[in-house]
Motif scaffolding. Structure first.
Motif, PDB file in Angstrom:
ATOM      1  N   CYS A 159     -51.197  84.806 -23.994  1.00 39.89           N
ATOM      2  CA  CYS A 159     -52.538  85.314 -24.158  1.00 39.89           C
ATOM      3  C   CYS A 159     -53.672  84.511 -23.888  1.00 39.89           C
ATOM      4  CB  CYS A 159     -52.494  85.591 -25.989  1.00 39.89           C
ATOM      5  SG  CYS A 159     -51.227  86.708 -26.474  1.00 39.89           S
ATOM      6  N   ALA A 160     -53.617  83.422 -23.702  1.00 43.68           N
ATOM      7  CA  ALA A 160     -54.592  82.497 -23.491  1.00 43.68           C
ATOM      8  C   ALA A 160     -54.899  82.367 -21.806  1.00 43.68           C
ATOM      9  CB  ALA A 160     -54.597  81.219 -23.963  1.00 43.68           C
ATOM     10  N   GLY A 161     -53.869  82.909 -21.096  1.00 43.46           N
ATOM     11  CA  GLY A 161     -53.896  82.596 -19.618  1.00 43.46           C
ATOM     12  C   GLY A 161     -54.979  83.104 -18.986  1.00 43.46           C
ATOM     13  N   PRO A 162     -55.540  84.399 -19.154  1.00 37.88           N
ATOM     14  CA  PRO A 162     -56.728  84.885 -18.658  1.00 37.88           C
ATOM     15  C   PRO A 162     -58.089  84.078 -19.058  1.00 37.88           C
ATOM     16  CG  PRO A 162     -55.481  86.572 -19.103  1.00 37.88           C
ATOM     17  CD  PRO A 162     -54.829  85.474 -19.932  1.00 37.88           C
ATOM     18  N   HIS A 168     -48.807  84.965 -15.322  1.00 35.67           N
ATOM     19  CA  HIS A 168     -47.629  84.510 -16.651  1.00 35.67           C
ATOM     20  C   HIS A 168     -46.232  84.684 -16.180  1.00 35.67           C
ATOM     21  CE1 HIS A 168     -46.513  84.082 -20.573  1.00 35.67           C
ATOM     22  NE2 HIS A 168     -45.583  85.131 -20.431  1.00 35.67           N
ATOM     23  N   TRP A 169     -45.684  83.657 -16.341  1.00 34.08           N
ATOM     24  CA  TRP A 169     -44.055  83.467 -16.063  1.00 34.08           C
ATOM     25  C   TRP A 169     -43.116  83.701 -17.234  1.00 34.08           C
ATOM     26  CZ3 TRP A 169     -42.263  78.490 -12.981  1.00 34.08           C
ATOM     27  CH2 TRP A 169     -41.086  78.675 -12.326  1.00 34.08           C
ATOM     28  N   SER A 170     -42.735  84.850 -17.364  1.00 36.17           N
ATOM     29  CA  SER A 170     -42.070  85.424 -18.618  1.00 36.17           C
ATOM     30  C   SER A 170     -40.528  84.681 -18.745  1.00 36.17           C
ATOM     31  CB  SER A 170     -42.312  86.611 -18.755  1.00 36.17           C
ATOM     32  OG  SER A 170     -41.645  87.184 -19.864  1.00 36.17           O
ATOM     33  N   HIS A 222     -53.507  89.841 -16.932  1.00 34.68           N
ATOM     34  CA  HIS A 222     -53.035  88.816 -15.705  1.00 34.68           C
ATOM     35  C   HIS A 222     -52.974  89.416 -14.317  1.00 34.68           C
ATOM     36  CE1 HIS A 222     -51.656  85.144 -18.170  1.00 34.68           C
ATOM     37  NE2 HIS A 222     -51.505  86.073 -19.026  1.00 34.68           N
ATOM     38  N   ASP A 223     -53.311  88.625 -13.365  1.00 33.00           N
ATOM     39  CA  ASP A 223     -53.317  88.969 -12.146  1.00 33.00           C
ATOM     40  C   ASP A 223     -51.785  89.419 -11.613  1.00 33.00           C
ATOM     41  OD1 ASP A 223     -55.859  89.056 -11.091  1.00 33.00           O
ATOM     42  OD2 ASP A 223     -55.625  86.762 -11.701  1.00 33.00           O
ATOM     43  N   ALA A 224     -50.889  88.684 -12.058  1.00 29.44           N
ATOM     44  CA  ALA A 224     -49.417  88.968 -11.940  1.00 29.44           C
ATOM     45  C   ALA A 224     -48.664  88.434 -13.066  1.00 29.44           C
ATOM     46  CB  ALA A 224     -49.026  88.386 -10.581  1.00 29.44           C
ATOM     47  N   VAL A 225     -47.408  88.961 -13.247  1.00 34.46           N
ATOM     48  CA  VAL A 225     -46.489  88.621 -14.205  1.00 34.46           C
ATOM     49  C   VAL A 225     -45.190  88.518 -13.500  1.00 34.46           C
ATOM     50  CG1 VAL A 225     -45.276  89.194 -16.419  1.00 34.46           C
ATOM     51  CG2 VAL A 225     -47.640  89.749 -16.129  1.00 34.46           C
ATOM     52  N   GLU A 280     -46.940  97.383 -10.780  1.00 36.04           N
ATOM     53  CA  GLU A 280     -47.051  96.747  -9.434  1.00 36.04           C
ATOM     54  C   GLU A 280     -47.516  95.162  -9.447  1.00 36.04           C
ATOM     55  OE1 GLU A 280     -50.849  98.975 -10.764  1.00 36.04           O
ATOM     56  OE2 GLU A 280     -48.442  99.384 -10.850  1.00 36.04           O
ATOM     57  N   ARG A 281     -47.685  94.832 -10.686  1.00 34.54           N
ATOM     58  CA  ARG A 281     -48.147  93.488 -10.936  1.00 34.54           C
ATOM     59  C   ARG A 281     -46.883  92.476 -11.327  1.00 34.54           C
ATOM     60  NH1 ARG A 281     -53.663  93.598 -14.512  1.00 34.54           N
ATOM     61  NH2 ARG A 281     -54.776  95.119 -13.308  1.00 34.54           N
TER      62      ARG A 281
END
Length: 382
Positions: A79-82, A94-96, A130-133, A152-153
């Motif tokens: 949640c803090a990444g952006p 974000h690396w889930s 996020h720009d990507a997950v 697409e992300r």
């Protein structure tokens, strides 16, 4: 690959790192994960929140970076990444590794319904920013997309086995000698005995095998919140064919995993798409077949084509029969072990790093182009 990497970690642990990587620690008292001896859940929750705040504050004070990557430990750090990325003018990824808060009920943590709904909405909103997950499995990617993250992300990038894991010949394995396994057929569960990994079916199968095939040795290696209950059950039921061993250090993984002729892994069906057990990848890297008790749609089940078997999570009789089948068929073990190595070698740390580097560079270039366009648009107003 030409990247300079900063790792922000909680606690006061070691900060040594390979060239090109620097570690910045918060100095706080990092909360232990569920592989350690469990604490009071309330203290753990407070500890995770405090740890997340320390990590965020430390990351905001760093010099500018091109890409900010958040992980899922502590939960909801994504949640803090952006916010951190905006501070740096960076891309956010974000690396889930797990999907929170959906995984909390599986782990026995039940939030009040209004709080759970609010937390889920906040998590999805953050992931969409996020720009990507990165998801570590197809099942997880599907779960994230269904929750509202734009497909697409999402990039699927599975975890890889520890590079130190390799097959160690049975006759030359010091781990087998130390534990006096001799020529016994050996089955192992190696890893976290956590709340998302049911252990009762393994103990029930062990009880069946104790009566029909007492020579088969069963090793339960690891720590976690279920371990104390497992140890109590083994003693209470008199399972002399079962041995509990502590979590093995990384430099002994090759020996401990290769000591088994067959591996076991379990997963709560409710956790499908919320996590991907790493035990299967480790077993295959050791050149050993694996039996997986878990949902058919899991990525762990898909990995076992030709090198193991997926069983229903409660199929105790089927598990015992499968163990007997491997114990009595050395040709099957050899064929599935060879296939396991082929599967494991197709995806290793180097392959994963290349994919990750391509994704990071794409995000960096996209961010630079976006910044350039914004600067161009601002000129008429200057």
């Amino acid at each position: 690959m030409g990247w300079r990497v900063t790792v922000v970690a909680d606690g006061c642990g070691p900060s040594d790192a390979p060239p090109g990587v620097s570690v910045r620690r918060t100095g706080g008292d990092a909360p232990r994960d569920e592989r350690a001896v469990p604490r009071d859940p309330r203290l753990t929750a407070r500890g995770y929140l405090a740890g997340a705040l320390r990590l965020i504050q430390r990351a905001l004070r760093l010099p500018r970076h091109d890409v900010v990557v958040t992980m899922t430990d502590p939960p909801l750090l994504g949640c803090a990444g952006p916010l951190i990325a905006a501070r740096h003018g960076a891309a956010s990824l974000h690396w889930s590794q797990d999907v929170f808060p959906a995984l909390l009920p599986v782990l026995g943590i039940h939030l009040p319904e209004p709080l759970m709904r609010m937390t889920e909405r906040a998590s999805v909103r953050a992931l969409r920013r996020h720009d990507a997950v990165v998801a570590i499995g197809r099942c997880m990617a599907g779960r994230l997309a269904a929750a509202g993250v734009p497909a697409e992300r999402i990039t699927v990038l599975p975890n890889w086995p520890d590079p130190r894991i390799r097959p160690v010949p049975r006759a030359d394995n010091p781990f087998r000698r130390e534990h006096d396994l001799g020529g016994r057929f050996t089955v192992a569960y190696s890893g976290n005995m956590g709340l998302a990994h049911p252990m009762d079916p393994l103990l029930d199968a062990a009880a069946l095998l104790a009566r029909s095939d007492p020579a088969i040795a069963i090793l339960l290696i690891g720590e976690g919140r279920r371990r104390a209950a497992v140890a109590e059950a083994v003693e209470r039921r008199g399972l002399t064919n079962v041995r509990l061993l502590p979590l093995q250090p990384p430099d002994r993984l090759a020996e401990s995993l290769s000591a088994a002729d067959l591996h076991l892994a379990t997963m709560d069906p409710r956790a499908e798409g919320l996590l991907v057990p790493s035990k299967v990848a480790g077993a295959l890297a050791a050149g050993r077949p694996c039996l997986f008790l878990g949902p058919a749609g899991s990525d762990a089940a898909a990995m076992l084509e030709g090198c193991g078997q997926r069983l229903a999570p409660d199929d105790v009789a089927g598990l015992a029969a499968a163990i007997r089948r491997y114990a009595g068929d050395p040709l099957l073990r050899a064929a599935h072990g060879a296939r396991a190595l082929t599967v494991a070698s197709a995806w290793d740390a180097t392959a994963a790093a290349r994919r990750f580097a391509v994704l990071a560079e794409t995000l960096r270039q996209t961010k630079l182009r976006g910044a350039s366009v914004l600067r161009g648009r601002s000129l008429p107003h200057a």
